[in-house]
Design a protein around this motif. Sequence first.
Motif, short mmCIF file in Angstrom:
data_model
loop_
_atom_site.label_atom_id
_atom_site.label_comp_id
_atom_site.label_asym_id
_atom_site.label_seq_id
_atom_site.Cartn_x
_atom_site.Cartn_y
_atom_site.Cartn_z
N ARG A 196 0.90 -1.14 -0.02
CA ARG A 196 -0.06 0.10 -0.23
C ARG A 196 0.96 1.19 0.01
O ARG A 196 1.81 1.30 1.08
CB ARG A 196 -1.03 0.20 1.23
CG ARG A 196 -1.82 1.27 1.30
CD ARG A 196 -2.48 1.41 2.70
NE ARG A 196 -3.15 -0.03 3.13
CZ ARG A 196 -4.09 0.00 4.00
NH1 ARG A 196 -4.03 1.01 5.02
NH2 ARG A 196 -4.92 -1.02 4.36
N ILE A 197 0.89 1.85 -0.99
CA ILE A 197 1.44 3.32 -1.22
C ILE A 197 0.76 4.35 -0.84
O ILE A 197 -0.24 4.86 -1.29
CB ILE A 197 1.77 3.44 -2.58
CG1 ILE A 197 2.70 2.13 -3.14
CG2 ILE A 197 2.94 4.87 -2.64
CD1 ILE A 197 4.03 1.89 -2.22
N GLY A 198 1.13 5.12 0.16
CA GLY A 198 0.38 6.31 0.92
C GLY A 198 0.98 7.02 1.92
O GLY A 198 2.02 6.89 2.01
N GLY A 199 0.25 7.74 2.55
CA GLY A 199 0.93 8.31 3.68
C GLY A 199 -0.30 9.37 4.53
O GLY A 199 -1.42 9.34 4.03
N GLY A 200 -0.01 9.95 5.67
CA GLY A 200 -0.78 10.72 6.36
C GLY A 200 -1.24 11.86 5.67
O GLY A 200 -0.40 12.42 4.77
N THR A 201 -2.41 12.53 6.02
CA THR A 201 -2.92 13.80 5.10
C THR A 201 -2.76 15.09 6.14
O THR A 201 -3.02 15.97 5.93
CB THR A 201 -4.34 13.60 5.07
OG1 THR A 201 -5.04 13.32 5.99
CG2 THR A 201 -4.68 12.29 4.04
N GLY A 202 -2.10 14.77 7.22
CA GLY A 202 -2.35 15.81 8.24
C GLY A 202 -3.59 16.06 9.04
O GLY A 202 -3.96 16.99 10.01
N ASP A 203 -4.77 15.46 8.51
CA ASP A 203 -5.92 15.39 9.13
C ASP A 203 -6.27 14.23 10.33
O ASP A 203 -6.85 13.12 9.97
CB ASP A 203 -7.09 15.28 8.06
CG ASP A 203 -8.66 15.43 8.45
OD1 ASP A 203 -8.61 16.00 9.78
OD2 ASP A 203 -9.29 15.16 8.07
N HIS A 204 -5.69 14.39 11.44
CA HIS A 204 -5.76 13.38 12.33
C HIS A 204 -4.95 12.14 11.89
O HIS A 204 -5.45 11.11 12.24
CB HIS A 204 -7.29 13.22 12.76
CG HIS A 204 -7.91 14.50 13.28
ND1 HIS A 204 -7.45 15.26 14.50
CD2 HIS A 204 -8.98 15.32 13.00
CE1 HIS A 204 -8.55 16.26 14.63
NE2 HIS A 204 -9.34 16.51 13.55
N ASP A 205 -3.97 12.41 11.39
CA ASP A 205 -3.08 11.23 10.79
C ASP A 205 -3.96 10.22 10.02
O ASP A 205 -3.66 9.06 9.77
CB ASP A 205 -2.72 10.37 12.06
CG ASP A 205 -1.67 11.24 12.69
OD1 ASP A 205 -0.98 12.04 12.06
OD2 ASP A 205 -1.53 11.02 13.93
N ARG A 206 -5.06 10.82 9.43
CA ARG A 206 -5.67 9.87 8.48
C ARG A 206 -5.06 9.66 7.20
O ARG A 206 -4.56 10.37 6.64
CB ARG A 206 -7.12 10.48 7.95
CG ARG A 206 -8.17 9.73 7.21
CD ARG A 206 -9.36 10.57 6.89
NE ARG A 206 -9.38 11.86 6.37
CZ ARG A 206 -9.40 11.89 5.15
NH1 ARG A 206 -9.34 10.87 3.99
NH2 ARG A 206 -9.04 13.26 4.46
N GLU A 207 -4.97 8.37 6.81
CA GLU A 207 -4.10 7.89 5.94
C GLU A 207 -4.85 7.96 4.33
O GLU A 207 -5.98 7.83 4.26
CB GLU A 207 -3.80 6.31 5.99
CG GLU A 207 -2.95 5.86 4.83
CD GLU A 207 -2.76 4.23 5.15
OE1 GLU A 207 -1.71 3.84 4.48
OE2 GLU A 207 -3.63 3.42 5.53
N ALA A 208 -3.95 8.38 3.49
CA ALA A 208 -4.45 8.79 2.19
C ALA A 208 -3.94 7.41 1.29
O ALA A 208 -2.47 7.55 1.23
CB ALA A 208 -4.28 10.21 1.56
N ILE A 209 -4.45 6.67 0.67
CA ILE A 209 -3.97 5.79 -0.31
C ILE A 209 -3.81 6.26 -1.61
O ILE A 209 -4.59 6.69 -2.14
CB ILE A 209 -4.92 4.30 -0.19
CG1 ILE A 209 -4.94 3.80 1.25
CG2 ILE A 209 -4.48 3.33 -1.02
CD1 ILE A 209 -6.10 2.66 1.34
N LEU A 210 -2.55 6.17 -2.20
CA LEU A 210 -2.21 6.51 -3.47
C LEU A 210 -2.53 5.46 -4.26
O LEU A 210 -2.85 5.46 -5.58
CB LEU A 210 -1.17 7.26 -3.42
CG LEU A 210 -0.84 8.14 -2.74
CD1 LEU A 210 0.71 8.91 -3.05
CD2 LEU A 210 -1.82 9.46 -2.93
N ALA A 211 -1.92 4.29 -4.09
CA ALA A 211 -2.03 2.92 -4.70
C ALA A 211 -1.81 1.80 -4.08
O ALA A 211 -1.43 1.69 -2.82
CB ALA A 211 -0.85 3.11 -5.92
#
Length: 234
Positions: A63-78
Amino acid sequence: MRIDFVTIRQILDQDPWFSACPPGLQDGLVNHAQLITVAEGDYLSRRGDPATGLFCLIEGRLRIGGGTGDHDREAILAIIEPLYWFGELELFDDQPRRQDARAEDPVRVLNVPQEVLKAMLDSEPRYWREIGQLAASKTRLAFKALADSATGSSLTRVARRILTIFDSHSLHAGAPRTQLSASQEQLAQMLGMSRQTVNLHLGKLEKQEVIRRRYGGIDVLDPVRLGEIAGLRS
């Protein structure tokens, strides 16, 4: 951890990018490859980690992604699958990793260390062309995904995202991959939609026999029709 030359070659010969590389570059990648194993849920690398070379996923999913800064919510890119190469951008700028890479399953990854590969490229500058082609192929897909996410109805965007995953898998596997591993929750995170909205549109596509939902993924039954719904193919 290392694996033998023959095993690496048999694995990588199935990859379109690798098989198109000059024999000298192929040999260099194989001879210097190391095998890394990552347990399910663990990280291969984190955003901000120093560049450690070129990777090829040979088993499992990342899973490629990272935190969005919004309460550490993860954003999945791929969600990437074999045989997928990554890490080439850091060869150009030596900058830290830009995203997290986390194992969705037990994962095996080949790694060609950064300094070893850069020394190879310094001695054979013509090989930069192949590295550039690898980067360009993914840049095209990234711009396509960005444009797709900015326009169209929510149904169109869902269809486009599925088609992008389908095209990406086909690019790196060398043949069409009809079984996609992205779940409804993961699609929702990629698209910035609610799971309910994504589920609604997947149901519409399923009724048209374009896709079939299954646990943990989607089967693409009619990629031509999917492209028409996405507004990308006539």
